[in-house]
Design an enzyme around this catalytic site. Structure first.
Site, PDB file in Angstrom:
ATOM      1  N   GLY A  44       0.793  -1.232   0.000  1.00  0.00           N
ATOM      2  CA  GLY A  44       0.000   0.000   0.000  1.00  0.00           C
ATOM      3  C   GLY A  44       0.820   1.273   0.000  1.00  0.00           C
ATOM      4  CB  SER A  45       4.273   2.220  -1.006  1.00  0.00           C
ATOM      5  OG  SER A  45       4.385   1.899  -2.372  1.00  0.00           O
ATOM      6  CG  ASN A  46       1.414   3.457  -5.792  1.00  0.00           C
ATOM      7  OD1 ASN A  46       1.731   4.504  -6.351  1.00  0.00           O
ATOM      8  ND2 ASN A  46       1.995   2.294  -6.058  1.00  0.00           N
TER       9      ASN A  46
ATOM     10  CG  HIS B 198       1.359  -1.763 -15.468  1.00  0.00           C
ATOM     11  ND1 HIS B 198       1.024  -3.005 -14.962  1.00  0.00           N
ATOM     12  CD2 HIS B 198       2.390  -1.966 -16.324  1.00  0.00           C
ATOM     13  CE1 HIS B 198       1.816  -3.917 -15.503  1.00  0.00           C
ATOM     14  NE2 HIS B 198       2.652  -3.314 -16.327  1.00  0.00           N
TER      15      HIS B 198
ATOM     16  CG  ASN C 221      -3.970  -0.556 -12.708  1.00  0.00           C
ATOM     17  OD1 ASN C 221      -3.783  -0.812 -11.509  1.00  0.00           O
ATOM     18  ND2 ASN C 221      -3.284  -1.162 -13.665  1.00  0.00           N
TER      19      ASN C 221
ATOM     20  CG  MET D  67      -1.166  -7.939  -7.123  1.00  0.00           C
ATOM     21  SD  MET D  67      -0.435  -6.680  -8.227  1.00  0.00           S
ATOM     22  CE  MET D  67       0.517  -7.745  -9.280  1.00  0.00           C
TER      23      MET D  67
ATOM     24  CD  GLU E 137       4.334   2.206  -9.179  1.00  0.00           C
ATOM     25  OE1 GLU E 137       3.305   1.998  -8.528  1.00  0.00           O
ATOM     26  OE2 GLU E 137       5.113   1.297  -9.513  1.00  0.00           O
TER      27      GLU E 137
ATOM     28  CG  ASP F 174      -1.764  -4.042 -17.060  1.00  0.00           C
ATOM     29  OD1 ASP F 174      -2.454  -3.589 -16.131  1.00  0.00           O
ATOM     30  OD2 ASP F 174      -0.989  -5.001 -16.914  1.00  0.00           O
TER      31      ASP F 174
HETATM   32  C1  GAR Z   1       3.261  -1.090  -7.548  1.00  0.00           C
HETATM   33  O1  GAR Z   1       4.530  -1.088  -8.161  1.00  0.00           O
HETATM   34  C2  GAR Z   1       2.173  -1.143  -8.593  1.00  0.00           C
HETATM   35  O2  GAR Z   1       2.454  -0.398  -9.733  1.00  0.00           O
HETATM   36  C3  GAR Z   1       2.146  -2.617  -8.901  1.00  0.00           C
HETATM   37  O3  GAR Z   1       2.273  -3.239  -7.640  1.00  0.00           O
HETATM   38  C4  GAR Z   1       3.031  -2.392  -6.771  1.00  0.00           C
HETATM   39  C5  GAR Z   1       2.206  -2.155  -5.527  1.00  0.00           C
HETATM   40  O4  GAR Z   1       2.927  -1.465  -4.588  1.00  0.00           O
HETATM   41  N1  GAR Z   1       0.949  -2.988  -9.560  1.00  0.00           N
HETATM   42  C6  GAR Z   1       0.896  -3.929 -10.501  1.00  0.00           C
HETATM   43  O5  GAR Z   1       1.856  -4.580 -10.845  1.00  0.00           O
HETATM   44  C7  GAR Z   1      -0.497  -4.141 -11.087  1.00  0.00           C
HETATM   45  N2  GAR Z   1      -0.422  -5.019 -12.202  1.00  0.00           N
HETATM   46  P1  GAR Z   1       2.199  -0.787  -3.329  1.00  0.00           P
HETATM   47  O6  GAR Z   1       1.269  -1.842  -2.705  1.00  0.00           O
HETATM   48  O7  GAR Z   1       3.341  -0.461  -2.408  1.00  0.00           O
HETATM   49  O8  GAR Z   1       1.450   0.419  -3.807  1.00  0.00           O
END
Ligand code: GAR
Length: 203
Positions: free
Chosen positions: A12-14, A111, A109, A92, A176, A147
């Site tokens: 969940g860093s985003n 990516h 989303n 995911m 991101e 995607d």
């Molecule tokens: C991120 O890099 C995101 O772009 C990727 O998973 C990571 C989640 O990080 N998403 C995908 O690959 C979707 N196909 P986070 O949980 O720290 O935000």
């Protein structure tokens, strides 16, 4: 101001970057609900710490898509929380038509590659394995494909000699955390226009 529901599977860093942008930069967004397909996901812990309703949604019997009863449950949770837009932040599971119909042109989303290069899983590893010199991240509207939806914003990073997949992913994640708040600000301020595949943005 726009009310968003967030779905994520991982740390969940985003999601945290969005919360920080609300707090520190006045991002005109309210997170009303967070769901995860993993009961112990970091994103649920972060949401509860921030006092945001956070729910585990078990995708069974499916493993790779949000469909059937789990999809109906997620839609109901988002709607009851008053979400206007759904933000996938490291989610995911594939999104199916039910959620897209419930939130038309309102599912976003992020990516970890410069789409259309390297769709799918572990895009940072795909980029290193392929020998790409540049990669990055893409924020896009979600459509029925994997995607493939209209692109809102992209940020590029170099792939450096000797990079491990983890090194590249860390560099991409930094971008991101800038790109998602930027895209959400444009959306919240009504400054995104969708014209077929093209998204007009102020940037
Ligand atoms: C991120 O890099 C995101 O772009 C990727 O998973 C990571 C989640 O990080 N998403 C995908 O690959 C979707 N196909 P986070 O949980 O720290 O935000």
């Amino acid at each position: 101001m726009i009310r968003i529901g967030v779905a994520g599977s991982g740390s969940g860093s985003n999601f945290q970057a969005i919360l920080d942008a609300i707090e520190e930069d006045g991002l005109p967004v309210e997170v009303v609900c967070v769901i995860s397909d993993h009961a112990d996901a970091g994103i649920l812990v972060k949401a509860r710490r921030a006092g945001i309703p956070a729910h585990h949604v078990n995708p069974a019997p499916y493993r790779t898509k949000l469909d059937g009863e789990a999809e109906r449950l997620a839609i109901r949770m988002f709607q009851e929380a008053g979400a206007e837009c759904i933000v996938l932040a490291g989610f995911m599971l594939m999104i199916k038509s039910g959620l897209l119909r419930a939130f038309p042109n309102r599912v976003l989303n992020i990516h970890p590659s410069l789409l259309p290069a390297f769709p799918g899983l572990e895009a940072w590893k795909q980029a290193v394995d392929y020998g790409a010199k540049v990669s990055g991240c893409t924020v896009h509207f979600v459509d029925e494909g994997m995607d493939t939806g209209p692109i809102i914003v992209q940020k590029a990073v170099p792939v450096l000699p000797g990079d491990t997949p983890g090194d590249l992913h860390a560099r991409i994640l930094e971008q991101e955390h800038i790109a998602y708040p930027e895209a959400l600000r444009w959306l919240a301020e009504g400054r995104l226009t969708l014209d077929g595949r093209r998204v007009q943005t102020p940037g």
